[in-house]
Scaffold this active site. Structure first.
Site, PDB file in Angstrom:
ATOM      1  N   ASP A  53       7.483 -40.711 -20.066  1.00 26.41           N
ATOM      2  CA  ASP A  53       6.273 -41.289 -19.487  1.00 26.41           C
ATOM      3  C   ASP A  53       5.265 -40.213 -19.119  1.00 26.41           C
ATOM      4  OD1 ASP A  53       7.882 -40.307 -17.430  1.00 26.41           O
ATOM      5  OD2 ASP A  53       8.308 -42.266 -16.593  1.00 26.41           O
ATOM      6  N   ASN A 114      14.006 -48.202  -6.447  1.00 25.42           N
ATOM      7  CA  ASN A 114      13.889 -49.640  -6.720  1.00 25.42           C
ATOM      8  C   ASN A 114      14.540 -50.035  -8.044  1.00 25.42           C
ATOM      9  OD1 ASN A 114      12.124 -48.594  -8.587  1.00 25.42           O
ATOM     10  ND2 ASN A 114      10.306 -49.691  -7.870  1.00 25.42           N
ATOM     11  N   HIS A 116      13.899 -48.613 -11.028  1.00 26.90           N
ATOM     12  CA  HIS A 116      13.109 -48.439 -12.249  1.00 26.90           C
ATOM     13  C   HIS A 116      13.692 -47.341 -13.132  1.00 26.90           C
ATOM     14  CE1 HIS A 116      10.080 -45.379 -10.257  1.00 26.90           C
ATOM     15  NE2 HIS A 116      11.040 -44.730 -10.864  1.00 26.90           N
ATOM     16  N   GLU A 121       9.090 -51.033 -13.923  1.00 26.64           N
ATOM     17  CA  GLU A 121       9.313 -51.425 -12.534  1.00 26.64           C
ATOM     18  C   GLU A 121      10.030 -52.780 -12.464  1.00 26.64           C
ATOM     19  OE1 GLU A 121       8.712 -49.311 -10.302  1.00 26.64           O
ATOM     20  OE2 GLU A 121       6.891 -48.178 -10.703  1.00 26.64           O
TER      21      GLU A 121
HETATM   22  C1  F6R Z   1      10.317 -39.647 -14.641  1.00 29.74           C
HETATM   23  C2  F6R Z   1      10.631 -41.076 -14.581  1.00 29.74           C
HETATM   24  C3  F6R Z   1      11.071 -41.743 -13.318  1.00 29.74           C
HETATM   25  C4  F6R Z   1      12.025 -40.872 -12.491  1.00 29.74           C
HETATM   26  C5  F6R Z   1      12.465 -41.599 -11.227  1.00 29.74           C
HETATM   27  C6  F6R Z   1      13.295 -40.706 -10.322  1.00 29.74           C
HETATM   28  O1  F6R Z   1       9.910 -39.258 -15.936  1.00 29.74           O
HETATM   29  O2  F6R Z   1      10.489 -41.743 -15.556  1.00 29.74           O
HETATM   30  O3  F6R Z   1      11.701 -42.965 -13.639  1.00 29.74           O
HETATM   31  O4  F6R Z   1      13.144 -40.548 -13.265  1.00 29.74           O
HETATM   32  O5  F6R Z   1      11.335 -42.035 -10.506  1.00 29.74           O
HETATM   33  O6  F6R Z   1      12.502 -39.636  -9.874  1.00 29.74           O
HETATM   34  P1  F6R Z   1      13.119 -38.474  -8.989  1.00 29.74           P
HETATM   35  O7  F6R Z   1      14.076 -37.719  -9.847  1.00 29.74           O
HETATM   36  O8  F6R Z   1      11.917 -37.612  -8.607  1.00 29.74           O
HETATM   37  O9  F6R Z   1      13.763 -39.124  -7.827  1.00 29.74           O
END
Ligand code: F6R
Length: 213
Positions: A53, A114, A116, A121
Site C-alpha cells: 500500500d 482492528n 486490517h 479496513e
Molecule cells: C503497512 C500496512 C498495515 C500495517 C498495520 C500494522 O504496509 O499495510 O496494514 O501492517 O497497520 O502496522 P504496525 O506494524 O505499524 O503496527
C-alpha cells in the site's frame, strides 16, 4: 525468524516476487535482511518487490511515504534493481502488473489493531482488488504517531485488495506483543468481513508469527 523465511525464499528462487509491508512491526525483519545481504547470505539482484500500500498524495521522497520507508529500511541498502521495485499507484492496474511479473511468491503482512491487512479496513469485501480506500478513523489515529499532527495524516490510501493478497503463493503475517489481542481473535475460527485478516484462514500457506519480545 521472519527474515530467515524470506531469506530461504530468496535462496530457493533467486528471482522471487516479494510482497512487502511497512509499519513498525517489520523494521527488525528488514534490518536482519540487510545484515544477511551484507554478510553475503542473500542476493537481491534478481528480486522483484511489490508493496502492499501507499498513502495517496505523498511524494515518494516524503518522509512519511511508504516508498521512503522502504528505501530507508531495506531497498537502498541492498543490490535490488530499481526497475524491479513497485508500489501501487492510481494510474495503473496493479493486479494486472503483479500477474505480468509472475504473481507474488511471498507476501509479508502486518495487522492493524482492528484486524486490517494492507488498508483493507473492517467491513471489507473479500474479493476486491487494488484500489483507493478511505482510512478508518482508528487507523488515522494509530498512524498519526509518525506525523506532526493528526490533521496531516492522509485520509486515503491505495491498497492491495483481499483478492490480491490471497493470490500470493505464501503469506507470512507478523505481529508484536501489542497485537496479542487481535492475534488471539485471529486464532478463533470466525471468518468475517468485519475482521479482514480472518480471510487468511482460507489461505493454503499462511504463517502467523506473534513475537512477544
Ligand atoms: C503497512 C500496512 C498495515 C500495517 C498495520 C500494522 O504496509 O499495510 O496494514 O501492517 O497497520 O502496522 P504496525 O506494524 O505499524 O503496527
Amino acid at each position: 525468524m521472519t527474515s530467515s523465511i524470506i531469506a530461504s525464499q530468496i535462496n530457493k528462487k533467486n528471482d522471487s516476487v516479494l510482497g512487502l509491508a511497512t509499519g513498525s512491526t517489520p523494521v527488525g525483519t528488514y534490518r536482519n535482511l540487510v545484515e544477511q545481504y551484507r554478510n553475503g547470505q542473500i542476493d537481491f539482484s534478481h528480486i522483484t518487490t511489490v508493496n502492499l500500500d501507499e498513502y495517496c498524495g505523498l511524494e515518494p521522497k516524503h518522509p512519511q511515504s511508504y516508498r521512503f520507508f522502504m528505501d530507508e529500511n531495506l531497498l537502498k541498502h541492498v543490490n535490488i534493481n530499481a526497475e524491479k521495485i513497485h508500489f501501487p499507484t492510481k494510474n495503473e492496474n496493479f493486479d494486472t502488473k503483479i500477474q505480468k511479473i509472475g504473481g507474488i511468491d511471498l507476501q509479508l503482512l502486518g495487522i492493524g489493531h482492528n484486524g486490517h491487512i494492507g488498508f483493507n479496513e473492517p467491513d471489507t469485501v473479500f474479493y476486491n482488488n487494488t484500489r483507493v480506500v478511505k482510512l478508518a478513523p482508528s487507523t488515522i489515529n494509530a498512524n498519526s504517531r509518525f506525523f506532526d499532527d493528526v490533521a496531516n495524516v492522509p485520509k486515503t490510501a491505495i491498497t492491495m485488495g483481499m483478492s490480491t493478497i490471497m493470490a500470493a503463493r505464501k503469506i507470512v503475517l507478523i505481529a508484536g506483543a501489542d497485537k496479542t489481542e487481535i492475534i488471539n481473535k485471529l486464532s478463533e475460527d470466525i471468518v468475517s468481513p468485519q475482521f479482514p485478516a480472518s480471510i487468511l484462514h482460507y489461505h493454503p500457506d499462511c504463517t502467523v508469527i506473534l513475537s512477544l519480545e
